[in-house]
Write a protein that holds these residues in place. Structure first.
Motif, short mmCIF file in Angstrom:
data_model
loop_
_atom_site.label_atom_id
_atom_site.label_comp_id
_atom_site.label_asym_id
_atom_site.label_seq_id
_atom_site.Cartn_x
_atom_site.Cartn_y
_atom_site.Cartn_z
N PHE A 73 -22.22 -51.71 -23.94
CA PHE A 73 -21.06 -51.63 -23.06
C PHE A 73 -21.42 -51.06 -21.69
CE2 PHE A 73 -18.96 -52.21 -27.08
CZ PHE A 73 -17.77 -52.85 -26.76
N GLY A 74 -22.67 -50.68 -21.52
CA GLY A 74 -23.11 -50.14 -20.24
C GLY A 74 -22.64 -48.73 -19.97
N VAL A 75 -22.32 -47.98 -21.01
CA VAL A 75 -21.83 -46.62 -20.82
C VAL A 75 -23.00 -45.64 -20.80
CG1 VAL A 75 -19.68 -47.23 -21.96
CG2 VAL A 75 -21.50 -46.13 -23.28
N ARG A 76 -22.69 -44.45 -20.34
CA ARG A 76 -23.69 -43.38 -20.34
C ARG A 76 -23.84 -42.81 -21.74
NH1 ARG A 76 -23.20 -37.96 -16.51
NH2 ARG A 76 -25.17 -36.98 -17.11
N LEU A 77 -25.04 -42.46 -22.11
CA LEU A 77 -25.30 -41.90 -23.43
C LEU A 77 -25.69 -40.44 -23.29
CD1 LEU A 77 -27.37 -44.87 -24.91
CD2 LEU A 77 -24.97 -44.33 -25.34
N LEU A 78 -24.94 -39.57 -23.96
CA LEU A 78 -25.22 -38.14 -23.96
C LEU A 78 -25.65 -37.74 -25.36
CD1 LEU A 78 -22.20 -36.73 -21.90
CD2 LEU A 78 -24.52 -37.23 -21.08
N GLU A 79 -26.76 -37.06 -25.47
CA GLU A 79 -27.26 -36.64 -26.77
C GLU A 79 -26.41 -35.49 -27.30
OE1 GLU A 79 -29.82 -37.08 -30.03
OE2 GLU A 79 -29.72 -38.29 -28.20
N GLU A 80 -26.02 -35.60 -28.55
CA GLU A 80 -25.29 -34.51 -29.18
C GLU A 80 -26.18 -33.29 -29.29
OE1 GLU A 80 -23.24 -33.83 -33.51
OE2 GLU A 80 -22.98 -35.78 -32.53
N PRO A 81 -25.69 -32.10 -28.92
CA PRO A 81 -26.55 -30.91 -28.97
C PRO A 81 -26.97 -30.59 -30.40
CG PRO A 81 -24.25 -30.30 -28.60
CD PRO A 81 -24.32 -31.79 -28.47
N ARG A 82 -28.27 -30.47 -30.60
CA ARG A 82 -28.79 -30.25 -31.95
C ARG A 82 -28.65 -28.79 -32.38
NH1 ARG A 82 -31.24 -34.79 -33.58
NH2 ARG A 82 -31.94 -36.27 -32.02
N ALA A 83 -28.62 -27.89 -31.40
CA ALA A 83 -28.52 -26.47 -31.75
C ALA A 83 -27.11 -26.09 -32.17
CB ALA A 83 -28.96 -25.62 -30.56
N GLU A 84 -26.14 -26.95 -31.85
CA GLU A 84 -24.75 -26.69 -32.20
C GLU A 84 -24.24 -27.82 -33.09
OE1 GLU A 84 -22.70 -24.86 -28.43
OE2 GLU A 84 -24.02 -26.46 -27.80
N VAL A 85 -23.29 -27.53 -33.91
CA VAL A 85 -22.76 -28.56 -34.79
C VAL A 85 -21.25 -28.64 -34.64
CG1 VAL A 85 -24.61 -28.41 -36.48
CG2 VAL A 85 -22.62 -26.92 -36.71
N GLY A 86 -20.71 -29.82 -34.90
CA GLY A 86 -19.27 -29.97 -34.88
C GLY A 86 -18.75 -30.62 -33.61
N LEU A 87 -17.53 -31.17 -33.73
CA LEU A 87 -16.91 -31.88 -32.62
C LEU A 87 -16.66 -30.97 -31.43
CD1 LEU A 87 -15.54 -34.36 -31.42
CD2 LEU A 87 -13.49 -33.78 -32.74
N SER A 88 -16.16 -29.78 -31.68
CA SER A 88 -15.85 -28.87 -30.57
C SER A 88 -17.09 -28.55 -29.75
CB SER A 88 -15.23 -27.57 -31.10
OG SER A 88 -14.01 -27.83 -31.76
N ALA A 89 -18.20 -28.30 -30.43
CA ALA A 89 -19.45 -27.98 -29.73
C ALA A 89 -19.94 -29.17 -28.92
CB ALA A 89 -20.51 -27.54 -30.73
N ALA A 90 -19.82 -30.39 -29.48
CA ALA A 90 -20.28 -31.58 -28.76
C ALA A 90 -19.45 -31.81 -27.51
CB ALA A 90 -20.20 -32.79 -29.69
#
Length: 238
Positions: A73-90
């Protein structure tokens, strides 16, 4: 509209497809849930990328399969933070990153609201209050949070989970934000339970998700629910 001419960024956090929709697990197998998650994400990204008022669209995920689909879709990709877990942290990590890039507003949409349209998104943007401000859409039960438009992106602490709507409103007000609550049938309709699938499948729409739910042969005896919430067994029909 109080956002900058460049517009807010839309952020869509996405779980790994193989781990998606666990609440459907007792009813639907892993392959069904994976395909459903893909279809819903495609619908959300199709709607978001059609809104010119947005500065951009970003997907937050650690899953290679999600990244591959989103990249199409041509969107930007952001890596989910590995040191933090969960939707709120992401979401908080994405907010910090966008704020550091001088983005003045961030719209967070879930990946499981396939009925959302570009018009729904434009409506959220058009009525957003001046910064610091929050526009928030609850789920149909008034408990969860199905959309957040925050200016600046890190204007409030993110607190997804049970009773997140009330906690987000309280956190935003404590942070000095003007709060706007919007009820949106499309944005508020996330597909979490068999009854949700049944309701969505009953109303024809031009979405990939609706077409997927009409596909014959998607696993024998898919479990749905009737209008009273009673479980029933039904085959998928075209």
């Amino acid at each position: 509209m109080s956002v900058t001419a460049r517009g807010p960024w839309c952020v869509v956090p996405v779980k790994a497809f193989h781990a998606a929709k666990q609440r459907l697990g007792p009813v639907h197998g892993a392959e069904f849930r994976r395909a459903l998650a893909r279809a819903m994400l495609e619908d959300v990204l199709a709607a978001a990328t059609a809104v010119n008022a947005l500065g951009g669209v970003a997907v937050v995920t650690a899953d290679p399969e999600v990244r591959s689909l989103a990249g199409g879709f041509g969107v930007r990709l952001l890596e989910e933070p590995r040191a933090e877990v969960g939707l709120s942290a992401a979401v908080a990590a994405a907010a910090r990153r966008l704020a550091a890039e001088d983005c003045r507003a961030m719209l967070v949409l879930p990946a499981d609201i396939p009925g959302v349209t570009p018009a729904d998104i434009r409506s959220l943007l058009a009525g957003h209050p001046p910064a610091p401000g929050l526009t928030i859409v609850p789920d149909r039960d008034g408990d969860g949070t199905n959309a957040i438009l925050a200016s600046p992106p890190d204007a409030l602490p993110f607190a997804y989970g049970p009773n997140s709507f009330s906690r987000h409103v309280a956190g935003a007000r404590q942070a000095g934000c003007t709060v706007r609550v919007v009820t949106s049938p499309a944005i508020g309709f996330d597909l979490d339970h068999p009854a949700d699938l049944s309701a969505f499948a009953r109303t024809p729409s031009p979405t990939r998700t609706w077409r997927f739910l009409q596909t014959p042969g998607l696993g024998a005896g898919a479990l749905f629910a009737d209008s009273a919430g009673n479980a029933l067994i039904a085959e998928f029909r075209p």
